[in-house]
Design a protein around this motif. Structure first.
Motif, PDB file in Angstrom:
ATOM      1  N   TYR A  48       0.829  -1.208   0.000  1.00 40.90           N
ATOM      2  CA  TYR A  48       0.000   0.000   0.000  1.00 40.90           C
ATOM      3  C   TYR A  48       0.862   1.256   0.000  1.00 40.90           C
ATOM      4  CZ  TYR A  48      -4.070  -2.914   0.938  1.00 40.90           C
ATOM      5  OH  TYR A  48      -5.072  -3.853   0.851  1.00 40.90           O
ATOM      6  N   LEU A  49       1.918   1.251   0.801  1.00 43.79           N
ATOM      7  CA  LEU A  49       2.809   2.410   0.847  1.00 43.79           C
ATOM      8  C   LEU A  49       3.499   2.626  -0.495  1.00 43.79           C
ATOM      9  CD1 LEU A  49       4.401   1.923   4.390  1.00 43.79           C
ATOM     10  CD2 LEU A  49       2.766   3.691   3.691  1.00 43.79           C
ATOM     11  N   MET A  50       3.970   1.544  -1.111  1.00 48.69           N
ATOM     12  CA  MET A  50       4.611   1.654  -2.429  1.00 48.69           C
ATOM     13  C   MET A  50       3.599   2.106  -3.476  1.00 48.69           C
ATOM     14  SD  MET A  50       7.825   1.213  -2.766  1.00 48.69           S
ATOM     15  CE  MET A  50       7.995   0.789  -4.483  1.00 48.69           C
ATOM     16  N   GLY A  51       2.383   1.586  -3.400  1.00 41.87           N
ATOM     17  CA  GLY A  51       1.337   2.006  -4.329  1.00 41.87           C
ATOM     18  C   GLY A  51       1.067   3.499  -4.203  1.00 41.87           C
ATOM     19  N   ALA A  52       0.992   3.978  -2.965  1.00 45.64           N
ATOM     20  CA  ALA A  52       0.779   5.413  -2.736  1.00 45.64           C
ATOM     21  C   ALA A  52       1.947   6.218  -3.290  1.00 45.64           C
ATOM     22  CB  ALA A  52       0.595   5.691  -1.246  1.00 45.64           C
ATOM     23  N   LEU A  53       3.161   5.748  -3.078  1.00 49.50           N
ATOM     24  CA  LEU A  53       4.342   6.440  -3.606  1.00 49.50           C
ATOM     25  C   LEU A  53       4.309   6.483  -5.133  1.00 49.50           C
ATOM     26  CD1 LEU A  53       7.095   7.801  -3.091  1.00 49.50           C
ATOM     27  CD2 LEU A  53       8.115   5.499  -3.228  1.00 49.50           C
ATOM     28  N   LEU A  54       3.953   5.378  -5.759  1.00 51.99           N
ATOM     29  CA  LEU A  54       3.875   5.331  -7.218  1.00 51.99           C
ATOM     30  C   LEU A  54       2.820   6.301  -7.747  1.00 51.99           C
ATOM     31  CD1 LEU A  54       4.217   1.482  -7.695  1.00 51.99           C
ATOM     32  CD2 LEU A  54       5.837   3.202  -8.506  1.00 51.99           C
ATOM     33  N   VAL A  55       1.668   6.347  -7.107  1.00 51.90           N
ATOM     34  CA  VAL A  55       0.603   7.249  -7.544  1.00 51.90           C
ATOM     35  C   VAL A  55       1.024   8.705  -7.353  1.00 51.90           C
ATOM     36  CG1 VAL A  55      -1.744   8.029  -6.997  1.00 51.90           C
ATOM     37  CG2 VAL A  55      -1.265   5.591  -7.241  1.00 51.90           C
ATOM     38  N   ILE A  56       1.583   9.015  -6.199  1.00 55.14           N
ATOM     39  CA  ILE A  56       2.011  10.394  -5.925  1.00 55.14           C
ATOM     40  C   ILE A  56       3.086  10.833  -6.910  1.00 55.14           C
ATOM     41  CG2 ILE A  56       3.252  11.844  -4.253  1.00 55.14           C
ATOM     42  CD1 ILE A  56       1.696  10.245  -2.056  1.00 55.14           C
ATOM     43  N   CYS A  57       4.065   9.976  -7.149  1.00 56.50           N
ATOM     44  CA  CYS A  57       5.141  10.328  -8.084  1.00 56.50           C
ATOM     45  C   CYS A  57       4.624  10.454  -9.514  1.00 56.50           C
ATOM     46  CB  CYS A  57       6.269   9.297  -8.008  1.00 56.50           C
ATOM     47  SG  CYS A  57       7.219   9.370  -6.476  1.00 56.50           S
TER      48      CYS A  57
END
Length: 180
Positions: A48-57
């Motif tokens: 979930y954290l990586m997914g959020a990072l990918l979306v934000i970036c």
């Protein structure tokens, strides 16, 4: 208007690449990716954290292509977001600048897609991302690492060079800035 030399055209194309490629976002991603993915040993929360990072970036890559700057009557640089009616300034100054000339163009969307595409390739080639989401791809990662960057880099560089952006995003000097 004098015709630009090949050297000037090359420098202008390189300038467009520097402005449009998501270097700051890629740096942030590569800095946070190992920590948020637990160095590729993902638990559900890490995904979930990586997914959020990918979306934000990814969002940041696209959003940056829609920012621009202008210089007011007093020589101050102001930033804003391009809209269909013109530039929406970050602050309401008393400037009489015509912000309608900063309207969204089709090229802005092309640049946004290409910038996100470059970021996606970087993310797909990141060892932590691959180990977290698709460990089976580790075998083909070496082939992708050899093939994807030159192809995507060539295509995006060509598009950016052929259709240079006139936008001066946040952190880049405006073309009407006296210091540029």
């Amino acid at each position: 208007m004098a015709k630009k030399s090949v050297k000037e055209q090359a420098y202008n194309g390189l300038g467009s690449l520097i402005k449009l490629l998501p270097t700051g976002t890629v740096f942030m991603f590569q800095f946070l990716s190992p920590v948020l993915s637990n160095y590729g040993q993902c638990h559900p929360i890490n995904k979930y954290l990586m997914g959020a990072l990918l979306v934000i970036c990814g969002f940041n890559c696209a959003f940056a292509t829609f920012t621009d700057s202008y210089v007011d009557d007093e020589g101050n640089v102001h930033y804003g977001i391009a809209t269909s009616k013109g530039l929406w300034p970050s602050n309401r100054s008393s400037s009489k600048a015509d912000l309608s000339k900063y309207k969204l163009r089709a090229a802005d969307f092309v640049h946004a897609v290409m910038s996100v595409f470059v970021f996606v390739v970087v993310a797909v080639l990141d060892k932590n991302t691959v180990d977290c989401y698709a460990p089976a791809l580790e075998i083909s990662r070496k082939t992708m690492l050899m093939v994807l960057p030159p192809i995507v880099g060539g295509v995006c560089s060509g598009v950016f060079a052929m259709f240079p952006s006139t936008r001066h995003g946040i952190g880049y000097p405006s073309s009407n800035d006296a210091s540029s």
